[in-house]
Structure formats: C-alpha cells, structure tokens
Design a protein around this motif. Structure first.
Motif, mmCIF file in Angstrom:
data_model
loop_
_atom_site.group_PDB
_atom_site.id
_atom_site.type_symbol
_atom_site.label_atom_id
_atom_site.label_comp_id
_atom_site.label_asym_id
_atom_site.label_seq_id
_atom_site.Cartn_x
_atom_site.Cartn_y
_atom_site.Cartn_z
ATOM 1 N N THR A 70 10.357 -43.263 -5.790
ATOM 2 C CA THR A 70 9.500 -42.144 -5.363
ATOM 3 C C THR A 70 10.337 -40.994 -4.815
ATOM 4 N N GLN A 71 11.282 -41.313 -3.940
ATOM 5 C CA GLN A 71 12.120 -40.255 -3.368
ATOM 6 C C GLN A 71 12.966 -39.587 -4.444
ATOM 7 N N THR A 72 13.481 -40.372 -5.366
ATOM 8 C CA THR A 72 14.337 -39.796 -6.403
ATOM 9 C C THR A 72 13.547 -38.822 -7.267
ATOM 10 N N SER A 73 12.322 -39.172 -7.592
ATOM 11 C CA SER A 73 11.514 -38.327 -8.470
ATOM 12 C C SER A 73 10.998 -37.080 -7.775
ATOM 13 N N THR A 74 10.882 -37.115 -6.453
ATOM 14 C CA THR A 74 10.147 -36.042 -5.775
ATOM 15 C C THR A 74 10.984 -35.204 -4.801
ATOM 16 N N ASN A 75 12.171 -35.669 -4.445
ATOM 17 C CA ASN A 75 12.910 -35.020 -3.362
ATOM 18 C C ASN A 75 14.385 -34.882 -3.754
ATOM 19 N N LEU A 76 14.791 -33.669 -4.104
ATOM 20 C CA LEU A 76 16.183 -33.477 -4.543
ATOM 21 C C LEU A 76 17.150 -33.768 -3.401
ATOM 22 N N PRO A 77 18.297 -34.381 -3.706
ATOM 23 C CA PRO A 77 19.261 -34.698 -2.649
ATOM 24 C C PRO A 77 19.899 -33.434 -2.070
ATOM 25 N N PRO A 78 20.397 -33.523 -0.824
ATOM 26 C CA PRO A 78 20.934 -32.343 -0.133
ATOM 27 C C PRO A 78 22.062 -31.634 -0.886
ATOM 28 N N ASP A 79 22.940 -32.386 -1.569
ATOM 29 C CA ASP A 79 24.058 -31.697 -2.247
ATOM 30 C C ASP A 79 23.539 -30.822 -3.383
ATOM 31 N N VAL A 80 22.470 -31.275 -4.058
ATOM 32 C CA VAL A 80 21.896 -30.467 -5.148
ATOM 33 C C VAL A 80 21.148 -29.269 -4.563
ATOM 34 N N ARG A 81 20.462 -29.496 -3.458
ATOM 35 C CA ARG A 81 19.766 -28.379 -2.789
ATOM 36 C C ARG A 81 20.761 -27.285 -2.390
ATOM 37 N N SER A 82 21.900 -27.713 -1.826
ATOM 38 C CA SER A 82 22.914 -26.717 -1.412
ATOM 39 C C SER A 82 23.428 -25.949 -2.624
ATOM 40 N N ALA A 83 23.696 -26.666 -3.700
ATOM 41 C CA ALA A 83 24.223 -26.005 -4.897
ATOM 42 C C ALA A 83 23.193 -25.029 -5.472
ATOM 43 N N MET A 84 21.920 -25.398 -5.407
ATOM 44 C CA MET A 84 20.881 -24.501 -5.928
ATOM 45 C C MET A 84 20.694 -23.285 -5.026
ATOM 46 N N SER A 85 20.860 -23.472 -3.719
ATOM 47 C CA SER A 85 20.795 -22.315 -2.810
ATOM 48 C C SER A 85 21.916 -21.335 -3.120
ATOM 49 N N LEU A 86 23.119 -21.898 -3.338
ATOM 50 C CA LEU A 86 24.251 -21.027 -3.671
ATOM 51 C C LEU A 86 23.986 -20.270 -4.965
ATOM 52 N N ALA A 87 23.437 -20.990 -5.954
ATOM 53 C CA ALA A 87 23.139 -20.352 -7.246
ATOM 54 C C ALA A 87 22.149 -19.205 -7.060
ATOM 55 N N ALA A 88 21.123 -19.444 -6.250
ATOM 56 C CA ALA A 88 20.115 -18.397 -6.028
ATOM 57 C C ALA A 88 20.724 -17.206 -5.298
ATOM 58 N N ASN B 272 9.313 -24.697 -6.446
ATOM 59 C CA ASN B 272 8.913 -25.970 -7.052
ATOM 60 C C ASN B 272 9.552 -27.156 -6.327
ATOM 61 N N ILE B 273 10.811 -26.991 -5.926
ATOM 62 C CA ILE B 273 11.496 -28.067 -5.190
ATOM 63 C C ILE B 273 10.742 -28.335 -3.884
ATOM 64 N N ASP B 274 10.332 -27.264 -3.205
ATOM 65 C CA ASP B 274 9.584 -27.416 -1.942
ATOM 66 C C ASP B 274 8.240 -28.106 -2.176
ATOM 67 N N MET B 275 7.522 -27.648 -3.216
ATOM 68 C CA MET B 275 6.194 -28.210 -3.488
ATOM 69 C C MET B 275 6.283 -29.701 -3.781
ATOM 70 N N ALA B 276 7.301 -30.080 -4.558
ATOM 71 C CA ALA B 276 7.446 -31.497 -4.924
ATOM 72 C C ALA B 276 7.686 -32.349 -3.676
ATOM 73 N N ALA B 277 8.572 -31.858 -2.793
ATOM 74 C CA ALA B 277 8.878 -32.636 -1.585
ATOM 75 C C ALA B 277 7.662 -32.683 -0.653
ATOM 76 N N ASP B 278 6.958 -31.558 -0.531
ATOM 77 C CA ASP B 278 5.790 -31.512 0.369
ATOM 78 C C ASP B 278 4.694 -32.481 -0.076
ATOM 79 N N ASP B 279 4.466 -32.541 -1.392
ATOM 80 C CA ASP B 279 3.344 -33.336 -1.911
ATOM 81 C C ASP B 279 3.773 -34.688 -2.469
ATOM 82 N N THR B 280 5.053 -35.027 -2.337
ATOM 83 C CA THR B 280 5.594 -36.228 -2.980
ATOM 84 C C THR B 280 5.138 -36.290 -4.438
ATOM 85 N N GLY B 281 5.295 -35.143 -5.115
ATOM 86 C CA GLY B 281 4.966 -35.065 -6.547
ATOM 87 C C GLY B 281 6.249 -34.968 -7.357
#
Ligand code: SF4
Length: 505
Positions: A13-31, A50-59
């Motif tokens: 569930t966590q893997t499908s819905t909540n990106l890990p911190p290292d990927v989040r950091s890399a995506m922030s840098l990209a943005a 979309n990353i936020d929505m997925a984590a908020d709703d466990t979707g």
C-alpha cells in the motif's frame, strides 16, 4: 508469523501510494530548475499535486501499478514457502482494495486474471543471508517505462552519436541514447539503472536492481560515480523535459554497476523508470513478521506536501471544450493550446484498438474524445468508481489510430508521449487532435471524472474495457494538431541535434 500478511500489505500500500523521500527530493529539484510557465513546468506542477493527492488519500500514484517485483532476504531456517504464499495473498488483497490495478494478463489468451496473480506474477526473488531479520524490498514499475528499457550490444552505431565502442565512452553514449530515445513515452523525468556487462538476461535484471539504490547515494566505484554525475549533467541538457514537452528536467537519477562478461559479449542494459518511482522496503521480525524498520522512508517524519496548489495552474488562455466535438472546433486548435475538456469521453487502449479493427464500436464515436487510459476501478455498491485514471503511452496504438479516426469519426485522442506520422497525417486529413495529458497523474485526473456512465467490452478486463466517463475540466495540452504539427516530432528533432553535439565526451 502472525503479523506477516499485515506487514506485507502495508508495504504494498505504501509503495503504491506514497513516493519515497529521495524521489520526492529529486522531483522538487526538477520542478525548481524548470522555467515557470512552460509546458514542462505545468506538467511538473500537476505531477507534484498528484503525488500529494495519492499520499493524502492512500490512492495509487499512477493507475499503472506495474509488475510487482519483490526482493526477499531471509535468515537461514525461515520458511520461504510461507512468505511466498503470504505475498500472493497480499497482492490479491491489495488489488481487491484498489491499491493495485489488475495487471496480470495471460500472454496466450489475453485474459486478465483480475487479481494480479498468474504465471510468474508477481515476480519474487528469494535469497538467504546471515542477518537475523527478514528484509523485503518492492518495486512497482509500470509498462510505459518498462517499454523504454534498452539493451545495447557494443560495438554498435547509435542515432546522432555514431559508434559506441567497448569502453566507458561507448557506455556513456548508450545511456544517453536510451534517455533520448525514451523522450516522453516513459513519463519523464525518469531515472535509469544500468548494468555494464553480464549476459542479456542477467544484465537486465542487474540494471533493474540498481533502481533499489537511493537516488542521492554515491557509487563506491570512483569511475562509475564520475560517470553517473556526468550522465546526469548531460542528460539534463538534452532538452527532453517533463513528459517530453521540451525543458530542463529530463533525468532524476542514474545508477550504474559493472558485472563481468563473456569475452565475446559486451552488453549495456538500461532499466528506465518514470517519475512515479515506487520502491520501498521493510525489515521484519523473523518470528512474528512484524515490521521492525522501514527502508527508504522514516514513518515518524510527516509527509510534506510538494505542490503549492492542488489546482491546475490556469492562465486564462485555456480553451474550454465540451464533447462531442465538431470538426471546426478541433481545426481551430493548434499545438501548445491548453484545453479543458468536459462531457463524455471513452477510454480505449490496446485491446479496444485491436477490437475496433474487426468490430463496430459499442457507442457512437462521431465527435468523440478517446482516452488512452486503463483506469483503476472499484465497484462500490452497484456503482463503479474511478480510483486512478492517468493516460497510458499512446504510441502503441499507432498501427490502429489512423483507421479509428477515419472509420469512426473520433475528434480528439488523449494520451501521453504522442503518436507517429501515420496518425498525424490522419488527423490532418480527417480533422482530429492529440491531447497530451500528464502521464502518471492518476489521482489528479480521477478527480475530473464526475460519473461513470457505463462500460462496454468488459470481457477485455477492467483496464482494457471501454469505460464511458463524464469528465469536467480535464486539462491537457494539444501536442499534435489538425494542421500537421507535432510537438513530439519537434522536440525529438531538437534534442537529436543536442545529442549529436555530445558525440565526443
Ligand atoms: S508514470 Fe507513466 S510510465 Fe510510470 S507507470 Fe505511470 S503511466 Fe507508466
């Protein structure tokens, strides 16, 4: 092992819905590096929401929850058969709960098993080790990026880069070529895991294993560390950008290993993963199966929102359209326009396109919007609900789309990554446009679906069926118009010229 199933279900569930911190950091840098107001920047804004929505709703972060691949290490004496059975049960349960899309298809009959179980799915690798705990790592890698994997047998000749020899310079060229070739089809910005050497089969496997390294680690091999840094710099100068729209953020990670090879073979295997880089792991107590530690994330750290706003950043220049569309409406659109689609649209991907070659459509498609999408759907009571609904890679429908446009009068095709010259010519001739939605933004787009109006061809399986969806303000960018223009062809040409400039290191 009373907690084993619960622990594994939480991992999936966590893997499908909540990106890990290292990927989040890399995506922030990209943005942050992308130029505000560009199409690539808009795409990244949607991705962050979309990353936020997925984590908020466990979707599910993306509707394509990929091929679940487990790497399991067990102490000597632990019953691996029991863990294998638990993984199968948990995968079926996560599918039932809508955390995974039914993704396992019989390759002979085409039948979807409906629960993600089938011959060799999920993928499981077991190994023993000398530690006292069990370790389970999981990666969910979707089909769009999986199709962008590449394997080179050097020496070889590459587009724009010329000859790649059996040395690190040749390897460098192969990796850059793979990133360039992926363009937006694998939902850039992506990451690559690379294996230099080994044989064909194991080389691909080892390349994928590199994706279990964190994006911010440093390769212990100095030569490979240097190459990883250089590839990151060069790849992000190519100009592919998010979704292949053209831009500065093309690659968020490059992880390379070298394995011994046969004297006659020299393979460079590249595993391309998309921005929806879903990979987590857990350590489990070997007696109870309870989680003792998470890998790649610290659950005591609160998940931070990534987007400044959950809304699509409107400029006021968007074109609002209501389906069905007229020829005049679509001919007035041009590449670069942002449209907001409302009304009925129909999903249709690989099986629907193939089916349409020999069957009449189950609905009138004149003026229709056809969405290349295989959604995650759940039946709640008597009603179907959309749980995740981003676009799939459109180029797979290139052999069919021109016929669909001509025969059935479809006016707009929504997908990702763009389509080829045959579809572009048909769009010009019959009056249709291609609308690029943001790949992987499954939660973002699911929220635009106001109602599921019906479904046809359910025998093709949930992702492949033709769903009738009522959408409101579905945002997409015109990347192929009815005048023969294609943003994808333009970006490919421009980035190809940049690649040619990288012929010499
Ligand atoms: S983000 Fe794109 S490439 Fe990745 S799994 Fe989703 S649709 Fe496929």
């Amino acid at each position: 092992m009373e907690f084993l199933a619960g622990s594994l279900l939480e991992l999936v569930t966590q893997t499908s819905t909540n990106l890990p911190p290292d990927v989040r950091s890399a995506m922030s840098l990209a943005a942050n590096v992308e130029t505000p107001g560009t199409q690539s920047s808009q795409a990244l804004d949607i991705i962050l929401s979309n990353i936020d929505m997925a984590a908020d709703d466990t979707g599910a972060i993306c509707q394509d929850t990929g091929m679940p691949t487990f790497i399991v290490h067990t102490p000597v004496g632990v019953n691996q058969i029991r863990i294998r059975k638990a993984i199968l049960e948990v995968i079926a349960e996560a599918t039932r709960r809508g955390k995974l899309r039914p993704n396992s298809v019989d390759s002979i009959t085409g039948k979807n098993s409906g629960n993600n179980l089938g011959t060799e799915t999920p993928v499981m690798h077991f190994e023993q080790w000398e530690e006292n705990e069990i370790e389970v790592k999981l990666i969910l890698k979707g089909g769009g990026c999986e199709n962008m994997n590449a394997q080179y047998s050097v020496p070889c000749t590459l587009d724009h880069l010329g000859r790649a020899d059996r040395n690190l310079e040749g390897v460098r060229k192969c990796i850059l070529h793979a990133v360039w070739k992926a363009q937006g089809h694998g939902c850039a910005p992506g990451a690559v895991g690379v294996c230099i050497g080994s044989d064909r089969a194991h080389g691909y496997e080892l390349a994928k294993m590199q994706l279990f390294r964190t994006l911010d680690d440093v390769n212990p091999d100095a030569a490979l560390a240097k190459m990883e840094t250089e590839i990151m710099t060069e790849a992000n100068k190519l100009g592919v950008g998010a979704m292949g729209f053209g831009g500065k953020a093309s690659l968020i990670g490059c992880k390379i290993m070298a394995a011994n090879r046969l004297p006659a073979s020299f393979f460079v295997s590249v595993a391309y993963d998309c921005w929806a880089f879903r990979r987590l792991g857990v350590r489990l107590d070997a007696v109870s199966g309870a989680i003792t530690k998470w890998l790649y994330r610290d659950p005591s750290d609160a998940v931070q929102n990534m987007a400044e706003s959950a809304e699509f950043p409107l400029t006021g220049h968007e074109v609002a359209l209501r389906a069905p569309l007229t020829e005049e409406q679509v001919r007035s659109l041009k590449v670069g326009d942002v449209v907001l689609i409302s009304g009925e649209c129909f999903t249709g991907r690989d099986a629907v396109h193939h089916h349409l070659m020999s069957h009449e459509p189950p609905a009138d498609l004149r003026g229709a919007v056809l969405y290349h999408c295989g959604p995650v759907m759940l039946k709640e009571g008597s009603e179907w609900k959309v749980k995740a609904a981003g676009p799939t890679t459109s180029i797979r429908e290139e052999p069919y789309e021109a016929t669909v446009l001509e025969r059935y009068g479809v006016r707009a095709v929504i997908g990702k990554g763009g389509m080829g010259p045959k579809t572009l010519a048909a769009m010009k001739q019959f009056g249709a446009v291609y609308l690029n939605a943001i790949g992987g933004a499954a939660q973002f787009y699911a929220r635009t679906v106001k109602k599921v109006l019906g479904v046809d061809w359910m025998e093709l399986g949930i992702p492949e069926a033709m769903w009738h969806l009522e959408v409101e303000n579905f945002a997409a960018i015109v990347t192929m118009d009815a005048h023969g223009n294609s943003l994808h062809a333009k970006v490919e040409q421009e980035t190809g010229a940049v690649l040619a400039g990288m012929r010499e290191a």
